[in-house]
Design an enzyme around this catalytic site. Structure first.
Site, PDB file in Angstrom:
ATOM      1  N   GLU A 187      -0.007  52.856 101.156  1.00 15.45           N
ATOM      2  CA  GLU A 187       0.887  53.276 100.064  1.00 15.45           C
ATOM      3  C   GLU A 187       1.266  54.724 100.343  1.00 15.45           C
ATOM      4  O   GLU A 187       0.435  55.623 100.177  1.00 15.45           O
ATOM      5  CB  GLU A 187       0.173  53.128  98.730  1.00 15.45           C
ATOM      6  CG  GLU A 187      -0.318  51.689  98.546  1.00 15.45           C
ATOM      7  CD  GLU A 187      -0.396  51.279  97.098  1.00 15.45           C
ATOM      8  OE1 GLU A 187       0.560  51.560  96.366  1.00 15.45           O
ATOM      9  OE2 GLU A 187      -1.416  50.703  96.727  1.00 15.45           O
ATOM     10  N   CYS A 214       4.419  60.091  93.824  1.00 14.64           N
ATOM     11  CA  CYS A 214       5.077  59.393  94.940  1.00 14.64           C
ATOM     12  C   CYS A 214       6.400  58.779  94.488  1.00 14.64           C
ATOM     13  O   CYS A 214       7.327  58.649  95.279  1.00 14.64           O
ATOM     14  CB  CYS A 214       4.148  58.352  95.529  1.00 14.64           C
ATOM     15  SG  CYS A 214       3.506  57.211  94.303  1.00 14.64           S
TER      16      CYS A 214
HETATM   17  P1  NAD Z   1      -2.251  63.175 103.236  1.00 17.88           P
HETATM   18  O1  NAD Z   1      -1.747  62.085 104.092  1.00 17.88           O
HETATM   19  O2  NAD Z   1      -2.270  64.553 103.764  1.00 17.88           O
HETATM   20  O3  NAD Z   1      -3.755  62.876 102.808  1.00 17.88           O
HETATM   21  C1  NAD Z   1      -4.126  61.686 102.118  1.00 17.88           C
HETATM   22  C2  NAD Z   1      -5.578  61.374 102.428  1.00 17.88           C
HETATM   23  O4  NAD Z   1      -5.687  61.018 103.808  1.00 17.88           O
HETATM   24  C3  NAD Z   1      -6.521  62.549 102.231  1.00 17.88           C
HETATM   25  O5  NAD Z   1      -7.736  62.061 101.718  1.00 17.88           O
HETATM   26  C4  NAD Z   1      -6.697  63.085 103.647  1.00 17.88           C
HETATM   27  O6  NAD Z   1      -7.897  63.791 103.853  1.00 17.88           O
HETATM   28  C5  NAD Z   1      -6.694  61.795 104.444  1.00 17.88           C
HETATM   29  N1  NAD Z   1      -6.305  61.915 105.847  1.00 17.88           N
HETATM   30  C6  NAD Z   1      -5.547  62.867 106.439  1.00 17.88           C
HETATM   31  N2  NAD Z   1      -5.380  62.565 107.749  1.00 17.88           N
HETATM   32  C7  NAD Z   1      -6.035  61.395 107.982  1.00 17.88           C
HETATM   33  C8  NAD Z   1      -6.233  60.579 109.124  1.00 17.88           C
HETATM   34  N3  NAD Z   1      -5.732  60.905 110.310  1.00 17.88           N
HETATM   35  N4  NAD Z   1      -6.944  59.446 108.990  1.00 17.88           N
HETATM   36  C9  NAD Z   1      -7.456  59.089 107.788  1.00 17.88           C
HETATM   37  N5  NAD Z   1      -7.331  59.842 106.681  1.00 17.88           N
HETATM   38  C10 NAD Z   1      -6.616  60.979 106.765  1.00 17.88           C
HETATM   39  O7  NAD Z   1      -1.431  63.092 101.874  1.00 17.88           O
HETATM   40  P2  NAD Z   1      -1.546  64.077 100.625  1.00 17.88           P
HETATM   41  O8  NAD Z   1      -0.808  65.330 100.919  1.00 17.88           O
HETATM   42  O9  NAD Z   1      -2.964  64.163 100.169  1.00 17.88           O
HETATM   43  O10 NAD Z   1      -0.790  63.256  99.495  1.00 17.88           O
HETATM   44  C11 NAD Z   1       0.568  63.347  99.255  1.00 17.88           C
HETATM   45  C12 NAD Z   1       1.295  62.141  99.812  1.00 17.88           C
HETATM   46  O11 NAD Z   1       0.761  60.959  99.255  1.00 17.88           O
HETATM   47  C13 NAD Z   1       2.763  62.140  99.467  1.00 17.88           C
HETATM   48  O12 NAD Z   1       3.514  61.760 100.600  1.00 17.88           O
HETATM   49  C14 NAD Z   1       2.861  61.068  98.390  1.00 17.88           C
HETATM   50  O13 NAD Z   1       4.130  60.472  98.266  1.00 17.88           O
HETATM   51  C15 NAD Z   1       1.819  60.103  98.826  1.00 17.88           C
HETATM   52  N6  NAD Z   1       1.391  59.250  97.733  1.00 17.88           N
HETATM   53  C16 NAD Z   1       1.760  57.923  97.752  1.00 17.88           C
HETATM   54  C17 NAD Z   1       1.408  57.087  96.688  1.00 17.88           C
HETATM   55  C18 NAD Z   1       1.806  55.627  96.660  1.00 17.88           C
HETATM   56  O14 NAD Z   1       1.286  54.880  95.836  1.00 17.88           O
HETATM   57  N7  NAD Z   1       2.705  55.174  97.511  1.00 17.88           N
HETATM   58  C19 NAD Z   1       0.684  57.610  95.619  1.00 17.88           C
HETATM   59  C20 NAD Z   1       0.334  58.947  95.635  1.00 17.88           C
HETATM   60  C21 NAD Z   1       0.692  59.765  96.696  1.00 17.88           C
END
Ligand code: NAD
Length: 474
Positions: free
Chosen positions: A244, A278
């Site tokens: 997501e 999001c």
């Molecule tokens: P991010 O991708 O930086 O981090 C999300 C999570 O992934 C964190 O826990 C992070 O530590 C972890 N992570 C980072 N790199 C990783 C890797 N290589 N492997 C596994 N885990 C890893 O995102 P963010 O900045 O925390 O969140 C914002 C983003 O999330 C925005 O793009 C937003 O649109 C999206 N989002 C989507 C939804 C949805 O339902 N579609 C909901 C909320 C947020």
């Protein structure tokens, strides 16, 4: 300064990570706690605990699992105020707003777990040749939930219900930027040891978790870039992932709606949670017949989004989560202005501490600008005037993202046509509407894997067919 611990097999312990990260209150820029940066060793031990606990958890009846999850949900509900305060401290969300979403997420956890009672974990179908086939939907085993910082508690609770109720165990890794509220959630946990485990850190914990060969499914919510890495890792292992990811949601405003009321609804969709949702409204297409009145009302509405520390009464918009996020917002505004856009409201940052940025309305934008093509994740409302509803629909559909979309119209034909926008969910006349029964899968770069209602159980289980033929005639 408090250093956060991890939960493995029901026991709180220190992380074996060799580095610590600061958790910063974005309203004051003060360090409020330290979190482990993440370690493969922690992940290995947490996954081992989840694998060990899984057979006993799956052996409980569905009703028992649902009752245990529901009892945890009740405890969480009693602590909604405290959890909302922690979210405010770690990522800036106003306390009242946080509490509302946490209460909704608790109800969602209960409802999604209760869906297990109606789900067909075992069905028998006749074959017509005298034989029968039993279709068993078995849990996958140990699974992972990796969450972002924008809704710390709801993101964890939103994923857990079906995974746990289907008989899987879980390792959860929250965002390194907002771990406080998730740690508290796990202090309140009253499931059997190992059913749900907690590791902390950034990609140093997330990547080994996603790449772990004993993790059968990764439910990942976050950015497109990280989601691609998770999808690649699970693909190599031939394991499942539900991704997501980010969005650039459009809203189309038709000529026949009330401009003032619709502008108020659009302001809410663009500015609430400081635009860090999001499915925030990030591209606004308004019909030329009502454009002037709509923009005027949107500018007025933007002025009512009082900016400040989310602990304070009357604050409607907290800070952005960190300086990096604020820099993205600045970059998108500067790029738009350099290409001819006009700032109609906001655009000027307050002095002093905190990563604040005001509710901002831009006009004269087009799809040559970053603000219309890249996810901003900030309080910007960029408005494009279109000559017809059709043009709005067409331009709304022209994005590489496909999470959600909203249309305001009074025309039944236009309501039907809205479904043409490629998105997981299309809302007509109410942003974020729809109950727990909805099913959806993001389109384009916004992710993959159907979710919601029964689809979440389909993802959380593996169907096995046992075919029993008629006995051979003697
Ligand atoms: P991010 O991708 O930086 O981090 C999300 C999570 O992934 C964190 O826990 C992070 O530590 C972890 N992570 C980072 N790199 C990783 C890797 N290589 N492997 C596994 N885990 C890893 O995102 P963010 O900045 O925390 O969140 C914002 C983003 O999330 C925005 O793009 C937003 O649109 C999206 N989002 C989507 C939804 C949805 O339902 N579609 C909901 C909320 C947020």
């Amino acid at each position: 300064m408090k250093t956060l611990q991890i939960l493995i097999g029901g026991v709180w312990e220190d992380s074996r990570s060799d580095a610590l990260l600061d958790v910063v209150n974005p309203a004051t820029e003060e360090v409020v706690a330290r979190t482990p940066a993440g370690s493969e060793d922690d992940v290995d031990r947490a996954v081992a605990a989840a694998v060990r606990a899984q057979p006993a958890w799956a052996a409980l009846s569905v009703a028992e699992r649902v009752a245990r999850i529901s009892a945890w949900a009740d405890v969480i509900a009693e602590h909604a105020d405290e959890l909302a305060e922690l979210e405010c401290r770690e990522m800036g969300k106003p306390v009242g707003l946080g509490r509302t979403f946490i209460e909704g997420a608790v109800a969602g956890l209960k409802a999604s777990a209760a869906e297990a009672q109606a789900y067909g974990f075992e069905e028998t179908v006749a074959q017509g040749d005298g034989g029968t086939t039993r279709i068993l939907r078995r849990p996958l085993g140990a699974t992972a939930v990796i969450t972002p910082w924008n809704f710390p508690v709801p993101m964890v609770l939103g994923a857990l219900g079906p995974l746990l109720a289907a008989g899987n165990t879980v390792v959860v890794k929250p965002s390194e930027r907002s771990p406080l509220s998730t740690v508290r959630l796990f202090e309140l946990l009253n499931l059997p040891p190992g059913a749900a485990n907690l590791v902390l850190g950034d990609a140093r914990a997330g990547a080994p978790l996603a790449e772990h060969e004993q993790i059968q499914l990764v439910h990942f919510t976050g950015s497109v870039d990280s989601g691609r890495k998770v999808g690649a890792a699970t693909g190599r292992l031939l394991h499942r992932s539900v991704l997501e990811l980010g969005g650039k949601d459009p809203v189309v405003v038709d000529a026949d709606v009330d401009p003032k009321a619709t502008a108020a609804a659009v302001a809410f969709g663009a500015f609430i949670n400081t635009g860090q949702i999001c499915t925030s409204m990030e591209r606004i297409y308004v019909h030329q017949d009502i454009a002037d009145a709509f923009v005027e009302a949107l500018v007025e509405a933007a002025g009512t989004y009082a900016l400040g520390d989310g602990h304070d009464e009357g604050v409607m918009m907290g800070p952005l989560v960190d300086e990096g996020q604020r820099e993205t917002v600045r970059r998108h505004v500067a790029d738009a202005v350099a290409r001819g856009a006009t700032i109609r409201a906001g655009g000027v940052e307050p002095d002093g501490k905190g990563y604040f940025y005001p509710a901002t309305v831009l006009t004269g934008v087009d799809e040559s600008m970053l603000v219309m093509t890249e996810e901003t994740f900030g309080p910007l409302a960029p408005v494009v005037v279109v000559a017809s509803f059709e043009e709005g629909l067409e331009r709304a559909a022209g994005s590489r993202f496909g999470l959600g979309a909203t249309v305001y119209t009074d025309d039944p034909g236009h309501m039907d046509a809205s479904a043409r926008i490629p998105a997981g969910v299309v809302w007509v006349n109410q942003w974020q509407g729809g109950g727990p029964e909805r099913l959806y899968e993001p389109a384009g770069d916004s992710g993959m894997g159907a979710t919601g209602a029964s689809a979440a159980y389909d993802a959380a289980t593996r169907p096995v067919s046992v075919h029993i033929a008629a006995r051979p005639a003697s």
